[in-house]
Write an enzyme that holds these catalytic residues in place. Sequence first.
Site, mmCIF file in Angstrom:
data_model
loop_
_atom_site.group_PDB
_atom_site.id
_atom_site.type_symbol
_atom_site.label_atom_id
_atom_site.label_comp_id
_atom_site.label_asym_id
_atom_site.label_seq_id
_atom_site.Cartn_x
_atom_site.Cartn_y
_atom_site.Cartn_z
ATOM 1 N N SER B 162 0.832 -1.200 0.000
ATOM 2 C CA SER B 162 0.000 0.000 0.000
ATOM 3 C C SER B 162 0.875 1.263 0.000
ATOM 4 C CB SER B 162 -0.927 -0.052 1.223
ATOM 5 O OG SER B 162 -1.920 0.916 1.140
ATOM 6 N N ASP B 336 -8.862 -6.636 -4.172
ATOM 7 C CA ASP B 336 -8.492 -5.300 -3.694
ATOM 8 C C ASP B 336 -9.134 -4.257 -4.613
ATOM 9 O OD1 ASP B 336 -7.288 -2.957 -2.872
ATOM 10 O OD2 ASP B 336 -5.245 -3.740 -2.934
ATOM 11 N N HIS B 369 -8.081 -5.112 0.100
ATOM 12 C CA HIS B 369 -6.776 -4.450 0.204
ATOM 13 C C HIS B 369 -5.972 -5.009 1.377
ATOM 14 C CE1 HIS B 369 -3.882 -1.301 -0.413
ATOM 15 N NE2 HIS B 369 -4.046 -0.805 0.792
#
Lengths: 196, 405
Positions: B162, B336, B369
């Site tokens: 991320s 995600d 995610h």
Amino acid sequence: MRADLSLIQDWISPGSRVLDLGCGDGSFLAHLKRTKNIRGCGLEIDPANIHLCLQAGINVIEQDMDKGLANFETDSFDTVVLAQTLQALHKPDEIVDAMIRVGKNCILTFPNFAYWRHRLSLLTGGRMPKSPQLPYEWYNTPNLHHCTIGDFDALCATKKIKVLHRTVVDDQHLHSTLANFNPNFFGVNAIYHISR
Amino acid sequence: MENTLKQIPADSVGIVSPQRLHFAEPLRLRSGRVIENYDLMVETYGTLNADKSNAILVCHALSGDHHAAGFHDAQNPKEKPGWWDCAIGPGKPFDSKIFFIVCLNNLGGCAGSTGPSSINPETGKPFGPDFPIVTVRDWVNSQARLADRLGIQQWAAVIGGSLGGMQVMRWAISFPDRLRHAIVIAAAPKLSAQNIAFNEVARQSIMSDPEFHNGRYYDFNTYPKKGVTLARMVGHITYLSDAVLSNKFGKDAIVDTFGRDLRSGKLSFGFDLDFQVQSYLQYKGESFSKNFDANTYLLITKTLDYFDPAVDYDGDLSKAFANSNCKFLVMAFTSDWRFAPERSKEIVESLLKAKREVSYLEIEADAGHDSFLLAVPRYMQALHAYMSRVAAEIISLPDISRESH
């Protein structure tokens, strides 16, 4: 190494950039890296093979080539290789288009469906041919679009693709006199080196 | 109560303690402002080898910190391990028997590194809103100083998921000779309008809380609990997938309830909490708000919004990567939707265009995610496979003797 791969390595220049479509465990690229110092990249969809590539330090992109090669720039590789997979793709003609766009030259190998034993199997037995190259039953084969040397020659002619080299090998992956005499009849595996 | 020592699993890095490192040299930020001096909280696992070639840097995401693995308190059997414990430890992908693993709390954070809740020496009060906005580039510059301090000229790998993955990309662009491998997980080349929109909702939630006091809530001995809770609730939804929420709250229900488990078995016909998912989100948001500084949350959402390494290169990310020397591994997760696989593919496409060495994996996972924090088997296997190669390179690197482990 598989004999068809061993034959085609002569067409790959030292230090060049090679894209191997359906690179498996990456051993062909690893071999070319070792012997010809190429910069390579493979496309693969099988997780086990992908992990073997990572372990061997082979660049591998998880990508289904049936969805095209749009993410690769025109002329971004010197050679694009597609070994023994053409007949298993949904749109073989489109992948050939994509290959000759991405690669300055391309190498394809595929089983020649017009090999005499295959013809004989249909003619006399009335059954779909089975052989060491085509070991499947009709209902479980991954091969969707069988083609012959004659067919591929015709496709190249239609698309105005240059055939730089064409060779065929017999079931021992050797060049035989008979296969050279009538490739579409005696050739088991077809090997093409093509470009735009 | 019985004072039992906790059982430490064999594949854990064990009990670890962070260090606070002080940096006295001013750091000029992208905004033009300067942080005169600062502290970074750092945790390390494993041993740095003699030629310092086995160091890897793990960059944390929005809510992470320096505590990536192991435990801090041998006395507390309930303590949870660090945020990436599933990936770091003996025999794990980032093997502490092989690598020297470094993780830090980034500047502007709230876990011990200098940030908005630190005391501003000029005023004797917390910085609060006076703390400058830091960018991913500023973070990476501060991380490079940390590498200097540790004597690490080149990382064997820089890794992050991320926002952590964004730091990895910045490393490859800003310091091309200081890393050999870049592992970019569940990231994006820059935020989309939708991503920024969610961040804006989070910021507005915090800033509109009456307890926010324009960011000077420390002076009032309070904090914007409701605001941070709301911000985290909306954030949390974006980290998960529809499927994972349905599974979490639909275990005993028939398939078509989509995780709509009721709390008490009947509807309230009021605005109370009817469904399990409501109280779950409340709980998640509230517990987060107790441990995370609101100003840091605001700041890091801005750090995310501002990330766009292509901006200096006519918007062409491939030009940004043109000088990168490392090998890249890019990974994305199928479910995600915050940073979808398409966003990772943009990164891969730019790397291919720049003729960089790159591998890309799209991992089948249903946790959204957040998958990047979980021990998804194929994900762990892939990291293992890749890192075994990185380890082999360390052993075969030219020159000097090496400590064997």
